[in-house]
Design a protein around this motif. Structure first.
Motif, PDB file in Angstrom:
ATOM      1  N   LEU A  34     -42.230  38.471  -2.207  1.00  0.00           N
ATOM      2  CA  LEU A  34     -43.586  38.636  -2.723  1.00  0.00           C
ATOM      3  C   LEU A  34     -44.285  39.878  -2.181  1.00  0.00           C
ATOM      4  CD1 LEU A  34     -44.834  34.948  -2.690  1.00  0.00           C
ATOM      5  CD2 LEU A  34     -43.856  36.248  -4.586  1.00  0.00           C
ATOM      6  N   GLY A  35     -43.727  40.510  -1.174  1.00  0.00           N
ATOM      7  CA  GLY A  35     -44.277  41.756  -0.685  1.00  0.00           C
ATOM      8  C   GLY A  35     -45.189  41.656   0.520  1.00  0.00           C
ATOM      9  N   HIS A  36     -45.353  40.474   1.071  1.00  0.00           N
ATOM     10  CA  HIS A  36     -46.072  40.319   2.338  1.00  0.00           C
ATOM     11  C   HIS A  36     -45.039  39.762   3.313  1.00  0.00           C
ATOM     12  CE1 HIS A  36     -49.255  39.729   5.188  1.00  0.00           C
ATOM     13  NE2 HIS A  36     -49.034  38.423   5.256  1.00  0.00           N
ATOM     14  N   GLY A  37     -44.565  40.622   4.227  1.00  0.00           N
ATOM     15  CA  GLY A  37     -43.443  40.280   5.106  1.00  0.00           C
ATOM     16  C   GLY A  37     -43.533  38.938   5.790  1.00  0.00           C
ATOM     17  N   PRO A  38     -44.670  38.611   6.441  1.00  0.00           N
ATOM     18  CA  PRO A  38     -44.754  37.311   7.104  1.00  0.00           C
ATOM     19  C   PRO A  38     -44.639  36.128   6.132  1.00  0.00           C
ATOM     20  CG  PRO A  38     -46.414  38.799   7.991  1.00  0.00           C
ATOM     21  CD  PRO A  38     -45.807  39.487   6.795  1.00  0.00           C
ATOM     22  N   MET A  39     -45.179  36.298   4.921  1.00  0.00           N
ATOM     23  CA  MET A  39     -45.057  35.224   3.924  1.00  0.00           C
ATOM     24  C   MET A  39     -43.617  35.112   3.444  1.00  0.00           C
ATOM     25  SD  MET A  39     -47.068  34.664   0.304  1.00  0.00           S
ATOM     26  CE  MET A  39     -48.680  34.559   1.087  1.00  0.00           C
ATOM     27  N   ASP A  40     -42.984  36.249   3.221  1.00  0.00           N
ATOM     28  CA  ASP A  40     -41.580  36.225   2.814  1.00  0.00           C
ATOM     29  C   ASP A  40     -40.720  35.565   3.886  1.00  0.00           C
ATOM     30  OD1 ASP A  40     -42.062  37.421   0.335  1.00  0.00           O
ATOM     31  OD2 ASP A  40     -41.797  39.444   1.125  1.00  0.00           O
ATOM     32  N   ASP A  41     -41.021  35.816   5.159  1.00  0.00           N
ATOM     33  CA  ASP A  41     -40.284  35.170   6.254  1.00  0.00           C
ATOM     34  C   ASP A  41     -40.470  33.655   6.226  1.00  0.00           C
ATOM     35  OD1 ASP A  41     -39.449  37.682   7.100  1.00  0.00           O
ATOM     36  OD2 ASP A  41     -40.921  37.806   8.729  1.00  0.00           O
ATOM     37  N   GLU A  42     -41.696  33.201   5.983  1.00  0.00           N
ATOM     38  CA  GLU A  42     -41.966  31.763   5.879  1.00  0.00           C
ATOM     39  C   GLU A  42     -41.183  31.150   4.721  1.00  0.00           C
ATOM     40  OE1 GLU A  42     -43.877  29.538   7.752  1.00  0.00           O
ATOM     41  OE2 GLU A  42     -43.886  31.199   9.173  1.00  0.00           O
ATOM     42  N   HIS A  43     -41.148  31.854   3.612  1.00  0.00           N
ATOM     43  CA  HIS A  43     -40.432  31.345   2.441  1.00  0.00           C
ATOM     44  C   HIS A  43     -38.931  31.298   2.679  1.00  0.00           C
ATOM     45  CE1 HIS A  43     -43.977  32.280  -0.477  1.00  0.00           C
ATOM     46  NE2 HIS A  43     -44.222  31.276   0.337  1.00  0.00           N
ATOM     47  N   ARG A  44     -38.428  32.278   3.388  1.00  0.00           N
ATOM     48  CA  ARG A  44     -36.991  32.282   3.730  1.00  0.00           C
ATOM     49  C   ARG A  44     -36.668  31.038   4.564  1.00  0.00           C
ATOM     50  NH1 ARG A  44     -36.912  37.048   5.714  1.00  0.00           N
ATOM     51  NH2 ARG A  44     -36.282  38.096   3.817  1.00  0.00           N
ATOM     52  N   GLU A  45     -37.534  30.727   5.527  1.00  0.00           N
ATOM     53  CA  GLU A  45     -37.319  29.541   6.352  1.00  0.00           C
ATOM     54  C   GLU A  45     -37.461  28.262   5.520  1.00  0.00           C
ATOM     55  OE1 GLU A  45     -39.235  27.187  10.154  1.00  0.00           O
ATOM     56  OE2 GLU A  45     -39.553  29.354  10.046  1.00  0.00           O
ATOM     57  N   PHE A  46     -38.420  28.240   4.584  1.00  0.00           N
ATOM     58  CA  PHE A  46     -38.571  27.087   3.692  1.00  0.00           C
ATOM     59  C   PHE A  46     -37.255  26.816   2.965  1.00  0.00           C
ATOM     60  CE2 PHE A  46     -39.224  25.356  -0.526  1.00  0.00           C
ATOM     61  CZ  PHE A  46     -40.005  24.235  -0.283  1.00  0.00           C
ATOM     62  N   VAL A  47     -36.670  27.851   2.408  1.00  0.00           N
ATOM     63  CA  VAL A  47     -35.398  27.699   1.689  1.00  0.00           C
ATOM     64  C   VAL A  47     -34.342  27.096   2.615  1.00  0.00           C
ATOM     65  CG1 VAL A  47     -33.498  28.985   0.601  1.00  0.00           C
ATOM     66  CG2 VAL A  47     -35.883  29.485  -0.023  1.00  0.00           C
ATOM     67  N   GLN A  48     -34.288  27.541   3.856  1.00  0.00           N
ATOM     68  CA  GLN A  48     -33.299  27.031   4.806  1.00  0.00           C
ATOM     69  C   GLN A  48     -33.507  25.554   5.112  1.00  0.00           C
ATOM     70  OE1 GLN A  48     -33.880  29.700   8.105  1.00  0.00           O
ATOM     71  NE2 GLN A  48     -32.496  31.247   7.294  1.00  0.00           N
ATOM     72  N   VAL A  49     -34.751  25.153   5.428  1.00  0.00           N
ATOM     73  CA  VAL A  49     -34.969  23.759   5.832  1.00  0.00           C
ATOM     74  C   VAL A  49     -34.836  22.804   4.655  1.00  0.00           C
ATOM     75  CG1 VAL A  49     -36.320  24.321   7.906  1.00  0.00           C
ATOM     76  CG2 VAL A  49     -37.526  23.845   5.746  1.00  0.00           C
ATOM     77  N   VAL A  50     -35.236  23.242   3.466  1.00  0.00           N
ATOM     78  CA  VAL A  50     -35.102  22.365   2.291  1.00  0.00           C
ATOM     79  C   VAL A  50     -33.646  22.252   1.868  1.00  0.00           C
ATOM     80  CG1 VAL A  50     -35.700  22.107  -0.154  1.00  0.00           C
ATOM     81  CG2 VAL A  50     -37.474  22.633   1.521  1.00  0.00           C
ATOM     82  N   THR A  51     -32.902  23.331   2.000  1.00  0.00           N
ATOM     83  CA  THR A  51     -31.463  23.273   1.704  1.00  0.00           C
ATOM     84  C   THR A  51     -30.767  22.330   2.680  1.00  0.00           C
ATOM     85  OG1 THR A  51     -31.487  25.486   0.742  1.00  0.00           O
ATOM     86  CG2 THR A  51     -29.350  24.648   1.503  1.00  0.00           C
ATOM     87  N   ALA A  52     -31.142  22.391   3.939  1.00  0.00           N
ATOM     88  CA  ALA A  52     -30.565  21.469   4.925  1.00  0.00           C
ATOM     89  C   ALA A  52     -30.924  20.026   4.586  1.00  0.00           C
ATOM     90  CB  ALA A  52     -31.043  21.823   6.329  1.00  0.00           C
ATOM     91  N   LEU A  53     -32.141  19.797   4.119  1.00  0.00           N
ATOM     92  CA  LEU A  53     -32.539  18.445   3.716  1.00  0.00           C
ATOM     93  C   LEU A  53     -31.725  17.992   2.516  1.00  0.00           C
ATOM     94  CD1 LEU A  53     -34.531  16.075   4.200  1.00  0.00           C
ATOM     95  CD2 LEU A  53     -36.067  17.198   2.551  1.00  0.00           C
ATOM     96  N   ARG A  54     -31.529  18.861   1.552  1.00  0.00           N
ATOM     97  CA  ARG A  54     -30.768  18.517   0.337  1.00  0.00           C
ATOM     98  C   ARG A  54     -29.323  18.204   0.695  1.00  0.00           C
ATOM     99  NH1 ARG A  54     -28.948  16.200  -3.033  1.00  0.00           N
ATOM    100  NH2 ARG A  54     -28.704  16.676  -5.229  1.00  0.00           N
TER     101      ARG A  54
END
Length: 181
Positions: A34-54
């Motif tokens: 999305l172009g805001h580095g800290p937000m992109d970092d949060e989203h990257r982590e979201f993908v990781q934790v939700v994938t682990a949950l799945r």
């Protein structure tokens, strides 16, 4: 009802009508930037934790739920702080926060029921699937506007986001179109 309440209700109604698309696999890629580095970092982590949950098992589901819950609390608190710090318009902030509250309520509910054994792995995986389906639309619709707002307020303009190796689904001809060409 005042004009601001009407605007909020119209915005919320518009958002509620948006359809979510089933996501078979949630993977981090440049398409999610999305172009805001800290937000992109949060989203990257979201993908990781939700994938682990799945991908969790009966033995790892509670740990994965705990990780998702902790991540979402911190992630949403950070986004709320950005909204407050940058003066993000209240009508959009309320809708964004409402969505965060709904997601957290669902995660808390499933986590509580799983912790006492009232639901099983199938329900945990359904929650993960719901989060996977919800996220791309939320990021595209809610978080992208917050990212643009933050970049405008902090840098005086919009970010340039370079996305590599992307193919837009609607630009790829299906077999019948390819044969006709």
């Amino acid at each position: 009802m005042n004009a601001q309440q009407t605007s909020h209700n119209d915005h919320h109604a518009h958002h509620a009508q948006r359809k979510t698309k089933r996501v078979e696999r949630l993977e981090w890629s440049d398409a999610l930037l999305l172009g805001h580095g800290p937000m992109d970092d949060e989203h990257r982590e979201f993908v990781q934790v939700v994938t682990a949950l799945r991908n969790s098992t009966a033995h790892t589901a509670l740990t994965a739920l705990d990780a998702v819950e902790k991540h979402l609390i911190a992630h949403f608190d950070l986004e709320h702080a950005w909204m407050d710090k940058t003066g993000f318009p209240d009508v959009y902030s309320r809708c964004h926060r409402d969505q965060h509250d709904e997601v957290l309520a669902s995660v808390f509910h499933v986590h509580q029921l799983a912790a006492i054994g009232q639901i099983g792995l199938g329900a945990v995986h359904r929650l993960a699937q719901s989060l996977m389906d919800w996220f791309p639309g939320h990021a595209d619709y809610m978080d992208s506007s917050l990212s643009a707002w933050i970049n405008g307020k902090t840098h005086g303009g919009q970010a340039v986001v370079l996305r590599r190796n992307l193919v837009h689904e609607e630009r790829v001809p299906d077999e019948s179109q390819a044969e006709a060409a």
